[in-house]
Motif scaffolding. Structure first.
Motif, short mmCIF file in Angstrom:
data_model
loop_
_atom_site.label_atom_id
_atom_site.label_comp_id
_atom_site.label_asym_id
_atom_site.label_seq_id
_atom_site.Cartn_x
_atom_site.Cartn_y
_atom_site.Cartn_z
N VAL A 223 0.85 -1.19 0.00
CA VAL A 223 0.00 0.00 0.00
C VAL A 223 0.89 1.24 0.00
CG1 VAL A 223 -1.59 1.39 1.41
CG2 VAL A 223 -2.03 -1.05 1.07
N ALA A 224 1.86 1.27 0.91
CA ALA A 224 2.71 2.46 1.06
C ALA A 224 3.68 2.63 -0.11
CB ALA A 224 3.48 2.38 2.37
N ILE A 225 4.33 1.57 -0.53
CA ILE A 225 5.34 1.71 -1.59
C ILE A 225 4.69 2.04 -2.93
CG2 ILE A 225 5.64 -0.69 -2.36
CD1 ILE A 225 8.71 -0.08 -2.16
N PHE A 226 3.53 1.47 -3.21
CA PHE A 226 2.85 1.79 -4.47
C PHE A 226 2.33 3.23 -4.45
CE2 PHE A 226 1.67 -2.96 -5.22
CZ PHE A 226 2.96 -3.22 -5.61
N TYR A 227 1.85 3.69 -3.30
CA TYR A 227 1.43 5.09 -3.20
C TYR A 227 2.62 6.02 -3.41
CZ TYR A 227 -0.44 9.50 -1.55
OH TYR A 227 -0.81 10.81 -1.47
N ALA A 228 3.75 5.69 -2.77
CA ALA A 228 4.96 6.52 -2.94
C ALA A 228 5.37 6.57 -4.40
CB ALA A 228 6.10 5.97 -2.08
N GLY A 229 5.33 5.42 -5.08
CA GLY A 229 5.70 5.38 -6.49
C GLY A 229 4.74 6.16 -7.38
N ALA A 230 3.45 6.14 -7.03
CA ALA A 230 2.44 6.86 -7.82
C ALA A 230 2.46 8.36 -7.55
CB ALA A 230 1.04 6.30 -7.52
N THR B 241 5.77 -9.32 20.30
CA THR B 241 7.02 -8.70 20.73
C THR B 241 8.18 -9.01 19.78
OG1 THR B 241 7.49 -10.59 22.17
CG2 THR B 241 6.39 -8.70 23.18
N ASP B 242 7.96 -9.88 18.80
CA ASP B 242 8.99 -10.19 17.82
C ASP B 242 8.75 -9.36 16.56
OD1 ASP B 242 10.30 -12.16 19.35
OD2 ASP B 242 8.80 -13.64 18.75
N PRO B 243 9.82 -8.83 15.96
CA PRO B 243 9.66 -8.09 14.71
C PRO B 243 9.10 -8.99 13.61
CG PRO B 243 11.79 -7.64 15.69
CD PRO B 243 11.20 -8.78 16.46
N ALA B 244 8.21 -8.43 12.81
CA ALA B 244 7.63 -9.16 11.68
C ALA B 244 8.24 -8.61 10.39
CB ALA B 244 6.12 -8.99 11.67
N ALA B 245 8.84 -9.50 9.63
CA ALA B 245 9.44 -9.12 8.35
C ALA B 245 8.39 -9.15 7.25
CB ALA B 245 10.58 -10.08 8.01
N PRO B 246 8.62 -8.45 6.14
CA PRO B 246 7.67 -8.45 5.04
C PRO B 246 7.46 -9.84 4.46
CG PRO B 246 9.35 -6.76 4.72
CD PRO B 246 9.79 -7.60 5.87
N CYS B 247 6.27 -10.10 3.96
CA CYS B 247 5.98 -11.37 3.28
C CYS B 247 6.75 -11.42 1.95
CB CYS B 247 4.48 -11.52 3.04
SG CYS B 247 3.82 -10.44 1.74
N GLY B 248 6.70 -12.53 1.28
CA GLY B 248 7.42 -12.70 0.02
C GLY B 248 6.98 -11.72 -1.06
N ASN B 249 5.67 -11.50 -1.20
CA ASN B 249 5.18 -10.56 -2.21
C ASN B 249 5.70 -9.15 -1.95
OD1 ASN B 249 3.71 -12.41 -3.75
ND2 ASN B 249 1.89 -12.15 -2.49
N CYS B 250 5.71 -8.75 -0.68
CA CYS B 250 6.18 -7.41 -0.33
C CYS B 250 7.69 -7.29 -0.52
CB CYS B 250 5.77 -7.05 1.09
SG CYS B 250 3.99 -6.79 1.25
N ARG B 251 8.42 -8.34 -0.19
CA ARG B 251 9.87 -8.33 -0.42
C ARG B 251 10.15 -8.12 -1.91
NH1 ARG B 251 12.79 -12.37 3.85
NH2 ARG B 251 11.25 -12.10 5.49
N GLN B 252 9.41 -8.80 -2.75
CA GLN B 252 9.60 -8.66 -4.19
C GLN B 252 9.29 -7.24 -4.65
OE1 GLN B 252 10.93 -10.88 -6.36
NE2 GLN B 252 10.79 -9.30 -7.93
N ALA B 253 8.20 -6.67 -4.15
CA ALA B 253 7.82 -5.31 -4.55
C ALA B 253 8.87 -4.30 -4.10
CB ALA B 253 6.44 -4.95 -3.98
#
Length: 160
Positions: free
Chosen positions: A77-84, A106-118
């Motif tokens: 959502v954020a990266i596509f908005y920034a790009g647009a 309490t553990d950091p959550a990393a981006p999913c595979g689709n988000c990593r690719q984007a």
């Protein structure tokens, strides 16, 4: 045959309070965005804040849908908005925070595979690394220097 190890450096902060003033503000912007997530199905809320090279901060949060594949992760959502909205403006840092309505994360959550690719696509396009900060609702904050760190051997346009 040859074997090779792929490693990267990960900075681990005990809390958001250990971050630089700029990173602390960015993560707090992500926390604020997380509060507006629409996650009635998973009860898993994610907020993102992106610092652009022009100093603008763009935020986003996950948006779910009863037709599950139709939802969108906060990072995209954020990266596509920034790009647009700011085409051609580089991305410096992405702050990601996640929590569950069902329990304290309490553990950091990393981006999913689709988000990593984007995110990787934007990093390759701008020819500069994008720093990533990740945290749960509270606790440790992980910071790495590049999406390529957590997505080694990524697929990009050079293969097409």
């Amino acid at each position: 045959m040859q074997k090779q190890n792929i490693t990267f450096e990960l900075s681990i902060f005990d809390s958001i309070d250990e971050l630089s003033a700029e990173d602390n503000k960015l993560m707090n912007d992500a926390v604020a965005a997380r509060g507006d997530a629409y996650a009635p199905y998973s009860n898993f809320q994610v907020g993102v804040a992106i610092l652009l090279e022009n100093g603008v901060v763009v935020t986003g949060n996950n948006q779910e849908n009863a037709s599950y594949p139709s939802g969108l992760c906060a990072e995209r959502v954020a990266i596509f908005y920034a790009g647009a909205k700011y085409p051609g403006v580089g991305i410096q840092t992405i702050a990601i925070t996640a929590t569950s309505i069902n329990h304290v994360l309490t553990d950091p959550a990393a981006p999913c595979g689709n988000c990593r690719q984007a995110i990787s696509e934007y990093e390759v396009k701008q020819k500069k690394p994008i720093a990533l900060m990740m945290m749960g609702e509270k606790g440790k904050v992980f910071k790495c220097n590049s999406m390529a760190d957590i997505l080694p051997l990524g697929f990009n346009s050079s293969f097409l």
